[in-house]
Scaffold this active site. Structure first.
Site, PDB file in Angstrom:
ATOM      1  N   GLY A 209      21.441  13.595  32.212  1.00  0.00           N
ATOM      2  CA  GLY A 209      21.623  14.816  31.422  1.00  0.00           C
ATOM      3  C   GLY A 209      21.129  14.668  29.997  1.00  0.00           C
ATOM      4  N   CYS A 210      21.394  13.522  29.403  1.00  0.00           N
ATOM      5  CA  CYS A 210      20.997  13.299  28.006  1.00  0.00           C
ATOM      6  C   CYS A 210      19.479  13.185  27.873  1.00  0.00           C
ATOM      7  CB  CYS A 210      21.700  12.063  27.451  1.00  0.00           C
ATOM      8  SG  CYS A 210      23.494  12.268  27.435  1.00  0.00           S
ATOM      9  N   THR A 211      18.832  12.606  28.877  1.00  0.00           N
ATOM     10  CA  THR A 211      17.375  12.526  28.869  1.00  0.00           C
ATOM     11  C   THR A 211      16.780  13.918  29.032  1.00  0.00           C
ATOM     12  OG1 THR A 211      17.414  10.265  29.712  1.00  0.00           O
ATOM     13  CG2 THR A 211      15.367  11.510  30.010  1.00  0.00           C
TER      14      THR A 211
END
Length: 151
Positions: A43-45
């Site tokens: 998700g952060c990527t």
């Protein structure tokens, strides 16, 4: 969580090269601060790459983009290099800034409770006042939502 209309107190955090940045360094321009849980996770990527892909729009509008997580400067450096991220990532290892913003929260996974970073984004105006808050920001939509909100 801090809300719209709040004047942000100054804070300072290191970037991937251990250079200290203060929020007050960016007074006079709009700033997007997005808090995210962890470098190089799915998700952060997705979120970081969405900001990367929309970065020209932020730059043309004179908006500073800053990502903040608990990760170390070294972790940020690898994340930036791996995905060619053109914006600032700051390290809040002691979660002092995250706690101030109200994004260091209790989470639950498989019935186990733990403390973690809430994926939240704040738009701060030229005087350091919050104009928009995106709670539980969508990793894929957050960058475009912000650009639309600022049009």
């Amino acid at each position: 969580m801090l809300s719209v209309g709040t004047k942000i107190r100054d804070f300072s955090l290191p970037d991937a090269d251990h250079t200290i940045h203060r929020l007050s360094d960016y007074l006079g321009q709009k700033v997007v601060i997005y808090f995210y849980p962890k470098d190089d996770t799915p998700g952060c990527t997705t979120q970081a790459c969405a900001f990367r892909d929309a970065y020209d729009g932020f730059k043309k509008a004179g908006i500073k983009v800053i990502g903040i997580s608990k990760d170390s400067p070294e972790s940020h450096k690898m994340f930036i290099e791996k995905y060619q991220l053109p914006f600032l990532l700051l390290s809040d290892e002691n979660v002092e800034v995250a706690e101030y913003f109200g994004v260091w929260v209790e989470k639950s996974m498989y019935g186990k409770k733990y403390m973690g970073m809430s994926r939240s984004t704040f738009i701060i105006d030229e005087q350091g006042i919050i104009t928009h808050v995106f709670e539980k920001a969508s990793p894929s939509e957050n960058a475009s939502e912000i650009l639309n909100a600022l049009k």
